[in-house]
Design an enzyme around this catalytic site. Structure first.
Site, PDB file in Angstrom:
ATOM      1  CG  ASP A   1      -0.782  34.408   8.210  1.00 25.74           C
ATOM      2  OD1 ASP A   1      -0.085  34.655   7.203  1.00 25.74           O
ATOM      3  OD2 ASP A   1      -1.311  35.302   8.899  1.00 25.74           O
ATOM      4  CG  ASP A  51       5.983  41.632   8.572  1.00 28.35           C
ATOM      5  OD1 ASP A  51       5.236  41.488   7.585  1.00 28.35           O
ATOM      6  OD2 ASP A  51       6.491  40.676   9.180  1.00 28.35           O
TER       7      ASP A  51
END
EC number: 4.3.2.10
Length: 255
Positions: free
Chosen positions: A11, A130
């Protein structure tokens, strides 16, 4: 049997690699290029870079670090975050990315999936989902999850969206199970199996890996790849040892 893939997720926020828990409280994990090089040299099959703030901030991914990553590693890598057009994707692929992944932009403009697949081939187009499981067990697709101030329910159910993105041309799906993210107590196997049953393209599990057995449990469902971040960044699991363990359990793994 197709070879199973072990994927490390990096990330990226403000030019650094970070990691949160359940998509919150991100901590600095180090330099992008150094970590990419480390993983490339230590047996990971593939890397996924998520610029977690790009979509929420309406920013573009920095082409500079993508180009530097490409020069420093010899494994496949995928880039995600703020890719809203064919031009964005073309630039990232030209700078060395092997695949591009879209998440929130696909929710806002589903036709983007089809346009990217037609322009670059389905093998280049990954859709990240997600998925949040609410207190009633309903699976909901969230968007703009890179910033907890912007994260929200998209109005779509996970299973319906999984079907839709395949129809639109997704070549691969990464299922990010938000409730499990960074918790290290295992992938949500029930959710993973439900998605796998309706998946005709390669499926990658993300969120929850804490020990080697968790990877094995996920692969036994039939999925193609397992993605993890915390356990690799914190060196809680040695990648080469993980691969030997999985191979000894009868899985097809690149050693």
């Amino acid at each position: 049997m197709l070879t199973k893939r072990i994927i490390a997720c990096l990330d990226v926020k403000d030019g650094r690699v970070v990691k949160g828990t359940q998509f919150k409280n991100h901590k600095d994990m180090g330099d992008i290029i150094e970590l990419a090089r480390y993983y490339s040299q230590n047996g990971i099959d593939e890397l996924v870079f998520y610029d977690i703030a790009a979509s929420a901030r309406k920013e573009r991914i920095s082409r500079e670090w993508v180009s530097e990553v490409a020069k420093n590693i010899n494994i496949s890598f995928c880039v995600a975050g703020g890719i809203k057009s064919e031009e964005d994707a073309a630039e990232l692929l030209a700078n060395g990315a092997d695949k591009i992944s879209i998440n929130s932009p696909a929710l806002n403009d589903p036709s983007l999936i089809t346009r990217l697949a037609k322009s670059f081939g389905v093998q280049c187009v990954v859709v990240g989902i997600d998925s949040f499981k609410d207190e009633n067990g309903n699976l909901k697709v969230f968007q703009y999850t890179g910033d907890e101030k912007t994260s929200k329910h998209s109005g779509k159910s996970t299973l319906e969206w999984v079907k839709k993105v395949q129809d639109l041309g997704a070549g691969e799906i990464v299922l990010n199970m938000m409730n499990q993210d960074g918790v290290k107590n295992g992938y949500d196997l029930e959710q993973l199996e439900a998605v796998y049953k309706i998946c005709k393209v390669p499926l990658i599990a993300s969120g929850g890996a804490g020990k080697m057995e968790h990877f094995l449990e996920a692969f036994k469902l039939g999925i193609d790849g397992a993605l993890a971040a915390s356990v690799f960044h914190q060196k809680l699991i040695d990648i080469k040892e993980l691969k030997i363990y999985l191979k000894n359990q009868g899985l097809s793994i690149r050693i």
